[in-house]
Design a protein around this motif. Structure first.
Motif, mmCIF file in Angstrom:
data_model
loop_
_atom_site.group_PDB
_atom_site.id
_atom_site.type_symbol
_atom_site.label_atom_id
_atom_site.label_comp_id
_atom_site.label_asym_id
_atom_site.label_seq_id
_atom_site.Cartn_x
_atom_site.Cartn_y
_atom_site.Cartn_z
ATOM 1 N N UNK A 182 55.505 81.367 1.908
ATOM 2 C CA UNK A 182 56.091 80.057 1.678
ATOM 3 C C UNK A 182 54.953 79.066 1.461
ATOM 4 N N UNK A 183 55.014 78.314 0.383
ATOM 5 C CA UNK A 183 53.982 77.318 0.080
ATOM 6 C C UNK A 183 54.652 75.957 -0.079
ATOM 7 N N UNK A 184 54.110 74.964 0.620
ATOM 8 C CA UNK A 184 54.583 73.585 0.488
ATOM 9 C C UNK A 184 53.446 72.707 -0.027
ATOM 10 N N UNK A 185 53.744 71.896 -1.008
ATOM 11 C CA UNK A 185 52.828 70.865 -1.488
ATOM 12 C C UNK A 185 53.486 69.532 -1.197
ATOM 13 N N UNK A 186 52.842 68.723 -0.354
ATOM 14 C CA UNK A 186 53.453 67.500 0.150
ATOM 15 C C UNK A 186 52.695 66.290 -0.397
ATOM 16 N N UNK A 187 53.426 65.349 -0.946
ATOM 17 C CA UNK A 187 52.840 64.107 -1.452
ATOM 18 C C UNK A 187 53.559 62.927 -0.795
ATOM 19 N N UNK A 188 52.783 61.978 -0.345
ATOM 20 C CA UNK A 188 53.370 60.771 0.252
ATOM 21 C C UNK A 188 52.618 59.563 -0.277
ATOM 22 N N UNK A 189 53.366 58.667 -0.937
ATOM 23 C CA UNK A 189 52.783 57.464 -1.515
ATOM 24 C C UNK A 189 53.256 56.270 -0.689
ATOM 25 N N UNK A 190 52.319 55.664 0.026
ATOM 26 C CA UNK A 190 52.651 54.575 0.942
ATOM 27 C C UNK A 190 52.290 53.228 0.352
ATOM 28 N N UNK A 191 53.167 52.263 0.618
ATOM 29 C CA UNK A 191 52.897 50.877 0.242
ATOM 30 C C UNK A 191 53.019 50.019 1.492
ATOM 31 N N UNK A 192 52.121 49.042 1.655
ATOM 32 C CA UNK A 192 52.033 48.282 2.894
ATOM 33 C C UNK A 192 52.202 46.777 2.675
ATOM 34 N N UNK A 193 53.304 46.335 2.103
ATOM 35 C CA UNK A 193 53.440 44.893 1.894
ATOM 36 C C UNK A 193 53.774 44.128 3.171
ATOM 37 N N UNK A 194 54.256 44.860 4.209
ATOM 38 C CA UNK A 194 54.658 44.169 5.445
ATOM 39 C C UNK A 194 54.006 44.859 6.642
ATOM 40 N N UNK A 195 52.734 45.186 6.538
ATOM 41 C CA UNK A 195 52.068 45.969 7.574
ATOM 42 C C UNK A 195 51.269 45.157 8.563
ATOM 43 N N UNK A 196 51.724 44.004 8.946
ATOM 44 C CA UNK A 196 51.032 43.212 9.962
ATOM 45 C C UNK A 196 50.307 42.003 9.426
ATOM 46 N N UNK A 197 50.496 41.698 8.130
ATOM 47 C CA UNK A 197 49.785 40.555 7.545
ATOM 48 C C UNK A 197 50.312 39.210 8.048
ATOM 49 N N UNK A 198 51.521 39.209 8.606
ATOM 50 C CA UNK A 198 52.060 37.959 9.152
ATOM 51 C C UNK A 198 51.638 37.726 10.593
ATOM 52 N N UNK A 199 50.983 38.725 11.209
ATOM 53 C CA UNK A 199 50.506 38.566 12.579
ATOM 54 C C UNK A 199 51.566 38.914 13.606
ATOM 55 N N UNK A 200 51.100 39.166 14.828
ATOM 56 C CA UNK A 200 52.002 39.556 15.915
ATOM 57 C C UNK A 200 51.492 39.010 17.238
ATOM 58 N N UNK A 201 52.355 38.254 17.925
ATOM 59 C CA UNK A 201 52.039 37.710 19.253
ATOM 60 C C UNK A 201 52.725 38.550 20.328
ATOM 61 N N UNK A 202 52.032 38.757 21.441
ATOM 62 C CA UNK A 202 52.605 39.463 22.588
ATOM 63 C C UNK A 202 52.537 38.559 23.809
ATOM 64 N N UNK A 203 53.684 38.360 24.444
ATOM 65 C CA UNK A 203 53.780 37.512 25.644
ATOM 66 C C UNK A 203 54.184 38.394 26.820
ATOM 67 N N UNK A 204 53.312 38.482 27.825
ATOM 68 C CA UNK A 204 53.531 39.427 28.927
ATOM 69 C C UNK A 204 53.639 38.781 30.303
ATOM 70 N N UNK A 205 53.479 37.481 30.367
ATOM 71 C CA UNK A 205 53.428 36.822 31.674
ATOM 72 C C UNK A 205 52.016 36.692 32.195
ATOM 73 N N UNK A 206 51.023 36.932 31.356
ATOM 74 C CA UNK A 206 49.632 36.892 31.808
ATOM 75 C C UNK A 206 49.183 35.496 32.218
ATOM 76 N N UNK A 207 49.837 34.450 31.689
ATOM 77 C CA UNK A 207 49.424 33.071 32.001
ATOM 78 C C UNK A 207 50.225 32.486 33.159
ATOM 79 N N UNK A 208 51.556 32.659 33.125
ATOM 80 C CA UNK A 208 52.409 32.014 34.140
ATOM 81 C C UNK A 208 53.044 33.005 35.105
#
Length: 619
Positions: free
Chosen positions: A94-120
């Motif tokens: 059995x032979x598999x040839x796998x191709x994956x073409x990825x596009x990253x228009x929404x891969x973190x360019x808008x930024x991400x904030x995390x709020x954990x209670x570290x301040x208050x």
């Protein structure tokens, strides 16, 4: 294609192609409103999306993380079967040839904030006051065109040794070349290799966690297909692996008995699992990212020339493949009344399972936890933020005793009852990202009992009276399931250990105390507490058991055939379906974040009793 060579020789060849494409676009409501003053480091947010907001204990808000890719899979397979007197021989590839073409228009360019209670001390209060534990932003990422191969060959012999003994013998050889993702057509991937990192070449990190421009090697420990730094690796940055999987099984009727059989088997199986190759194009030198700790919603400037340590996606270049050894032994006995009883021991052991620890986690540090020291200044690989390292170092095992009694359909009655006693244990990284911890897996259900049945009610059979049409021909069926609950882990929202990660665990005094039936206090929360700054909590993982399942589905039906017009037969079927017949509460969610309003409470449940009636006519 099935070439037929002779009555005892058959060859089957298959050529296949499949393609799927995923295209996701953010909802228009996810665009930044006019007047939003949150800055952007790289101005790569070409779709003008709002930043992702993550508040511990709540669902995230954002429009990123969308999937956009195209996948092509080519298959070539050939199977040859030769039938001998008492053997069936098979061989193939059995032979598999796998191709994956990825596009990253929404891969973190808008930024991400995390709020954990570290301040208050409260994640929601941190959000309302604008104090974030971290902010992460990704610059533009090039599209990647990934290619990988899998080659398999096997031989198998089903051999009837004697009248009451059959053996199944075989072996399969599997070769993965970078699967499932492999090399990039344009070589725009990079990896971090810990052994190539040099502390003397690290950049200078300021007390605020930023990098001093012009210091150190910006590619310290990083390899690319064009610069392997002395390593012998192909373009995929991981070598091909040859995986041998033997298979053996048997079926035996002791002393030639037709009422008793013994069956067993053992085999080793491999799988490529997931990997993070498609994330490697987001690493330097092909893209840049920034991770800022202890910041505010406007605590940094757009187009800032300040350098921040990037977060890396990396993987172990050895790339071991998940290996599962499966084994079973079953004794089956024919009993009176068309009933068969079987007792089985079934299990598996899995090694080289995938996990992605942050190998740039700092050691517990009270000053970092208190916010007086920036974690980027005390990481083991200075110059980088988190290094999410894909490594096949987790393991798991499942062992069970299974008892099954079933009656074949006879005289209008069929039933089956099955009981399983099992344990599913695993070993994986925990709070300390450099060591595995042992405990039950998320799929561990120690006990499970299921009974199902079908019964044609034996009333008015053969009768053509009015009573027979109304009271005869009814059938009842159902399934009842009783299962133990699965385990979950209690966590704290803040980084109390001061290691630069979240998802740490609390301290516990004594054991978990359950109050079954109390949805507002399913387990006692009084013996959980926050660990001291600079320390990990002592609670193990998967130590809280969720509610189990007690559910009965019941079906009542009747079928009747009559002539409505002339000689045309019409069949009418009435059916009543009762889901969760006894309306037993089926809770399936528990709050596990210490300090959250939902901690210790039941948060969700399956559907209550649901009844449906329907009539179907066929003609």
């Amino acid at each position: 294609m099935d070439p037929y060579f002779s009555p005892t020789l058959l060859n089957q060849a298959t050529i296949g192609y499949s393609r799927n494409q995923i295209t996701q676009s953010p909802n228009s409501n996810g665009q930044r409103p006019a007047g939003l003053t949150i800055p952007s480091l790289y101005n790569a947010n070409i779709y003008n999306l709002i930043p992702t907001i993550t508040i511990s204990g709540f669902s995230s808000i954002g429009a990123q993380g969308l999937t956009n890719n195209t996948n092509n899979v080519y298959t070539w397979r050939d199977d040859l079967t030769k039938q001998l007197h008492n053997q069936s021989l098979k061989a193939g590839f059995n032979i598999l040839r796998i191709q994956k073409f990825d596009r990253f228009p929404y891969g973190g360019q808008a930024g991400s904030f995390s709020f954990t209670g570290s301040a208050t001390g409260n994640p929601l209060a941190d959000f309302l006051t604008g104090h974030a534990f971290s902010y992460v932003e990704q610059n533009n990422v090039s599209n990647v065109y990934l290619f990988a191969n899998m080659f398999e060959g096997y031989v198998q012999d089903d051999w009837k040794v004697t009248r009451n003994l059959t053996l199944n013998l075989g072996v399969r050889d599997t070769i993965f070349q970078g699967a499932p993702n492999g090399y990039d057509k344009y070589d725009r991937i990079s990896d971090f290799v810990p052994s190539l990192y040099s502390a003397t070449n690290a950049p200078t990190v300021t007390s605020t966690g930023t990098l001093v421009a012009g210091t150190g090697d910006p590619l310290n420990g990083i390899i690319t297909p064009a610069n392997l730094k002395g390593l012998d690796l192909p373009r995929s940055l991981t070598g091909a692996r040859n995986n041998i999987g033997p298979r053996v099984g048997f079926a035996w009727a002791p002393l030639g008995s037709s009422a008793t059989s013994v069956r067993g088997g053992y085999g080793i199986f491999y799988h490529w699992d997931n990997d993070n190759h498609e994330s490697l194009s987001g690493n330097p030198p092909y893209s840049q990212s920034a991770t800022i700790y202890n910041t505010t919603l406007t605590g940094f400037a757009s187009d800032a020339q300040t350098l921040f340590p990037p977060t890396l996606a990396a993987f172990d270049t050895r790339k071991l493949y998940p290996t599962v050894s499966q084994y079973s032994l079953t004794i089956e006995r024919q009993l009176p009344g068309s009933t068969v009883l079987s007792v089985s021991y079934v299990g598996n052991t899995a090694r080289h399972l995938d996990q992605t620890p942050n190998i740039n986690q700092a050691q517990p540090n009270a000053a970092v936890a208190a916010g007086t020291v920036n974690v980027n200044t005390v990481r083991p690989y200075k110059g980088y933020a988190a290094i999410n390292y894909d490594v096949r170092s987790a393991s798991a095992n499942y062992n069970s005793v299974q008892v099954d009694a079933r009656r074949h359909f006879k005289n209008g009655f069929l039933f089956e009852a099955a009981y399983t006693y099992s344990r599913s244990l695993g070993s994986q990284v925990g709070q300390n990202q450099f060591a595995n911890e042992n405990g039950p897996t998320a799929y561990d259900r120690p006990q499970s009992f299921t009974i199902n049945y079908v019964y044609d009610l034996p009333f008015f059979h053969g009768s053509r009276s009015l009573e027979a049409y109304t009271l005869g021909g009814w059938e009842v069926s159902g399934v009842s399931t009783f299962q133990s609950g699965t385990p979950v882990t209690a966590t704290i929202s803040a980084d109390r250990a001061g290691v630069g990660n979240t998802g740490e665990r609390p301290n516990i005094t004594g054991s978990v105390i359950y109050q079954h039936g109390n949805i507002n206090n399913y387990f006692s929360t009084a013996n959980f507490s926050q660990p001291a700054l600079g320390t990990f909590g002592d609670l193990g993982f998967n130590t809280i058991r969720q509610p189990g399942l007690n559910s009965t589905q019941f079906n009542l039906s009747k079928k009747a055939t009559f002539n409505l017009i002339g000689d045309t037969p019409v069949t009418a079927k009435f059916e009543g379906e009762f889901f969760n017949l006894f309306n037993h509460p089926a809770f399936n969610g528990v709050g596990t974040t210490v300090g959250a309003a939902t901690f210790g409470k039941i948060t969700s449940a399956l559907d209550p009793r649901n009844i449906a009636f329907k009539v179907k006519f066929s003609f």
